[in-house]
Design a protein around this motif. Structure first.
Motif, PDB file in Angstrom:
ATOM      1  N   VAL A 299     -13.877   2.834   0.466  1.00 15.02           N
ATOM      2  CA  VAL A 299     -13.459   3.272   1.793  1.00 15.02           C
ATOM      3  C   VAL A 299     -12.097   2.664   2.135  1.00 15.02           C
ATOM      4  O   VAL A 299     -11.207   3.351   2.613  1.00 15.02           O
ATOM      5  CB  VAL A 299     -14.507   2.907   2.866  1.00 15.02           C
ATOM      6  CG1 VAL A 299     -13.971   3.137   4.268  1.00 15.02           C
ATOM      7  CG2 VAL A 299     -15.779   3.705   2.646  1.00 15.02           C
ATOM      8  N   GLU A 300     -11.939   1.379   1.865  1.00 17.45           N
ATOM      9  CA  GLU A 300     -10.671   0.720   2.172  1.00 17.45           C
ATOM     10  C   GLU A 300      -9.536   1.295   1.344  1.00 17.45           C
ATOM     11  O   GLU A 300      -8.423   1.465   1.840  1.00 17.45           O
ATOM     12  CB  GLU A 300     -10.795  -0.787   1.984  1.00 17.45           C
ATOM     13  CG  GLU A 300     -11.655  -1.417   3.064  1.00 17.45           C
ATOM     14  CD  GLU A 300     -11.785  -2.919   2.934  1.00 17.45           C
ATOM     15  OE1 GLU A 300     -11.171  -3.506   2.020  1.00 17.45           O
ATOM     16  OE2 GLU A 300     -12.495  -3.493   3.762  1.00 17.45           O
ATOM     17  N   SER A 301      -9.808   1.616   0.093  1.00 19.86           N
ATOM     18  CA  SER A 301      -8.787   2.214  -0.772  1.00 19.86           C
ATOM     19  C   SER A 301      -8.394   3.597  -0.261  1.00 19.86           C
ATOM     20  O   SER A 301      -7.207   3.932  -0.197  1.00 19.86           O
ATOM     21  CB  SER A 301      -9.320   2.296  -2.208  1.00 19.86           C
ATOM     22  OG  SER A 301      -8.405   2.966  -3.030  1.00 19.86           O
ATOM     23  N   ARG A 302      -9.404   4.405   0.111  1.00 19.46           N
ATOM     24  CA  ARG A 302      -9.107   5.747   0.643  1.00 19.46           C
ATOM     25  C   ARG A 302      -8.391   5.655   1.985  1.00 19.46           C
ATOM     26  O   ARG A 302      -7.512   6.466   2.279  1.00 19.46           O
ATOM     27  CB  ARG A 302     -10.401   6.556   0.768  1.00 19.46           C
ATOM     28  CG  ARG A 302     -10.971   6.960  -0.587  1.00 19.46           C
ATOM     29  CD  ARG A 302     -12.076   8.003  -0.470  1.00 19.46           C
ATOM     30  NE  ARG A 302     -13.126   7.662   0.452  1.00 19.46           N
ATOM     31  CZ  ARG A 302     -14.301   7.116   0.115  1.00 19.46           C
ATOM     32  NH1 ARG A 302     -14.557   6.829  -1.147  1.00 19.46           N
ATOM     33  NH2 ARG A 302     -15.209   6.862   1.036  1.00 19.46           N
ATOM     34  N   LEU A 303      -8.734   4.644   2.793  1.00 19.67           N
ATOM     35  CA  LEU A 303      -8.060   4.451   4.078  1.00 19.67           C
ATOM     36  C   LEU A 303      -6.592   4.103   3.847  1.00 19.67           C
ATOM     37  O   LEU A 303      -5.707   4.650   4.514  1.00 19.67           O
ATOM     38  CB  LEU A 303      -8.761   3.362   4.889  1.00 19.67           C
ATOM     39  CG  LEU A 303      -8.152   3.031   6.249  1.00 19.67           C
ATOM     40  CD1 LEU A 303      -8.100   4.259   7.157  1.00 19.67           C
ATOM     41  CD2 LEU A 303      -8.948   1.914   6.917  1.00 19.67           C
ATOM     42  N   ALA A 304      -6.328   3.220   2.907  1.00 25.87           N
ATOM     43  CA  ALA A 304      -4.943   2.856   2.586  1.00 25.87           C
ATOM     44  C   ALA A 304      -4.163   4.100   2.148  1.00 25.87           C
ATOM     45  O   ALA A 304      -3.031   4.331   2.602  1.00 25.87           O
ATOM     46  CB  ALA A 304      -4.911   1.786   1.505  1.00 25.87           C
ATOM     47  N   ASP A 305      -4.777   4.903   1.283  1.00 23.53           N
ATOM     48  CA  ASP A 305      -4.121   6.135   0.820  1.00 23.53           C
ATOM     49  C   ASP A 305      -3.869   7.096   1.978  1.00 23.53           C
ATOM     50  O   ASP A 305      -2.801   7.707   2.068  1.00 23.53           O
ATOM     51  CB  ASP A 305      -4.976   6.838  -0.239  1.00 23.53           C
ATOM     52  CG  ASP A 305      -5.032   6.081  -1.556  1.00 23.53           C
ATOM     53  OD1 ASP A 305      -4.174   5.193  -1.786  1.00 23.53           O
ATOM     54  OD2 ASP A 305      -5.940   6.383  -2.359  1.00 23.53           O
TER      55      ASP A 305
ATOM     56  N   SER B 255      -6.688  -5.506   4.622  1.00 27.22           N
ATOM     57  CA  SER B 255      -7.458  -4.578   5.450  1.00 27.22           C
ATOM     58  C   SER B 255      -6.910  -4.645   6.866  1.00 27.22           C
ATOM     59  O   SER B 255      -6.585  -5.727   7.348  1.00 27.22           O
ATOM     60  CB  SER B 255      -8.930  -4.962   5.471  1.00 27.22           C
ATOM     61  OG  SER B 255      -9.476  -4.848   4.189  1.00 27.22           O
ATOM     62  N   PRO B 256      -6.822  -3.504   7.553  1.00 23.32           N
ATOM     63  CA  PRO B 256      -6.296  -3.533   8.917  1.00 23.32           C
ATOM     64  C   PRO B 256      -7.281  -4.171   9.888  1.00 23.32           C
ATOM     65  O   PRO B 256      -8.487  -4.015   9.743  1.00 23.32           O
ATOM     66  CB  PRO B 256      -6.083  -2.058   9.247  1.00 23.32           C
ATOM     67  CG  PRO B 256      -7.047  -1.327   8.373  1.00 23.32           C
ATOM     68  CD  PRO B 256      -7.171  -2.154   7.123  1.00 23.32           C
TER      69      PRO B 256
ATOM     70  N   LEU C 277      -5.314  -1.082  13.388  1.00 28.33           N
ATOM     71  CA  LEU C 277      -5.802   0.270  13.180  1.00 28.33           C
ATOM     72  C   LEU C 277      -5.689   1.076  14.471  1.00 28.33           C
ATOM     73  O   LEU C 277      -5.344   2.257  14.451  1.00 28.33           O
ATOM     74  CB  LEU C 277      -7.241   0.242  12.668  1.00 28.33           C
ATOM     75  CG  LEU C 277      -7.736   1.494  11.964  1.00 28.33           C
ATOM     76  CD1 LEU C 277      -6.816   1.911  10.837  1.00 28.33           C
ATOM     77  CD2 LEU C 277      -9.132   1.272  11.434  1.00 28.33           C
ATOM     78  N   GLY C 278      -5.939   0.430  15.614  1.00 26.72           N
ATOM     79  CA  GLY C 278      -5.769   1.101  16.903  1.00 26.72           C
ATOM     80  C   GLY C 278      -4.343   1.562  17.121  1.00 26.72           C
ATOM     81  O   GLY C 278      -4.095   2.678  17.593  1.00 26.72           O
ATOM     82  N   LYS C 279      -3.367   0.724  16.782  1.00 22.98           N
ATOM     83  CA  LYS C 279      -1.948   1.100  16.923  1.00 22.98           C
ATOM     84  C   LYS C 279      -1.594   2.268  16.007  1.00 22.98           C
ATOM     85  O   LYS C 279      -0.878   3.183  16.403  1.00 22.98           O
ATOM     86  CB  LYS C 279      -1.048  -0.092  16.614  1.00 22.98           C
ATOM     87  CG  LYS C 279      -1.053  -1.155  17.683  1.00 22.98           C
ATOM     88  CD  LYS C 279      -0.153  -2.316  17.307  1.00 22.98           C
ATOM     89  CE  LYS C 279      -0.182  -3.386  18.370  1.00 22.98           C
ATOM     90  NZ  LYS C 279       0.744  -4.482  18.083  1.00 22.98           N
TER      91      LYS C 279
END
Length: 186
Positions: free
Chosen positions: A5-11, A47-48, A53-55
């Motif tokens: 999930v973190e990897s896909r979020l970064a992408d 990780s954010p 992440l809100g910003k």
């Protein structure tokens, strides 16, 4: 699974910036997040936090749930409790569970939030101006500030509002707080 999930979020964060044809400097200017932090986020080195992440959600015009749904492989209609996506910000003591099955085309969602005692999270702006929120406290208590007013919300209470500006969630303790947020996009 969390690493995936973190990897896909970064992408996805990198993809959103590229879709807008923004440099890291441009995104840094728009978000107030340093270029180096953005670069490390996009490379998946860090990780954010909830605030970062809100910003980024604000800059990209997305709710956090929508952004996280975009990194899901295929949106199901039912998500079993054990399969619901959980995101943790260890530094702030915030745990966020996406309860609603993710679907980018729908306007409403249910999220479970948990804050440890003393947790204090401030957001500069909503991800989408005019976002409607219903916050139902299930256990404990939380102080929620928006429009310059602080509301103490206890177990069983529900606070409803539209969010146009900064907000803050604080768990005064002595125990943690668990709450459901019903989010409706304008």
């Amino acid at each position: 699974m969390r690493e995936d999930v973190e990897s896909r979020l970064a992408d996805r964060l990198a993809q959103l910036r590229i879709e807008r044809d923004w440099s890291l400097e441009e995104l840094a200017s728009r978000s107030g997040i340093s270029r180096s932090t953005l670069s490390r986020l996009e490379r998946g080195e860090i990780s954010p936090t909830a605030a970062l992440l809100g910003k980024l959600c604000e800059v990209h015009g997305r709710t956090m749930s929508r952004l996280l749904a975009e990194v899901e492989t295929e949106p199901p209609q039912v998500v079993a409790a054990g399969a619901q996506q959980v995101w943790r910000d260890e530094s702030s003591g915030f745990v966020r569970r996406s309860v609603s099955p993710p679907h980018p085309g729908l306007r409403g969602e249910v999220v479970e939030g948990r804050l440890r005692p003393g947790a204090d999270i401030a957001y500069d702006a909503p991800p989408v101006p005019g976002l409607e929120q219903h916050i139902w406290v299930l256990e404990g208590s939380v102080e929620i500030t928006f429009d310059g007013r602080t509301h103490a919300v206890e177990a069983g209470d529900c606070l409803r509002f539209r969010l146009w500006g900064p907000s803050r969630f604080r768990c005064p303790g002595p125990g943690p707080v668990r709450y459901a947020i019903f989010v409706v996009l304008p």
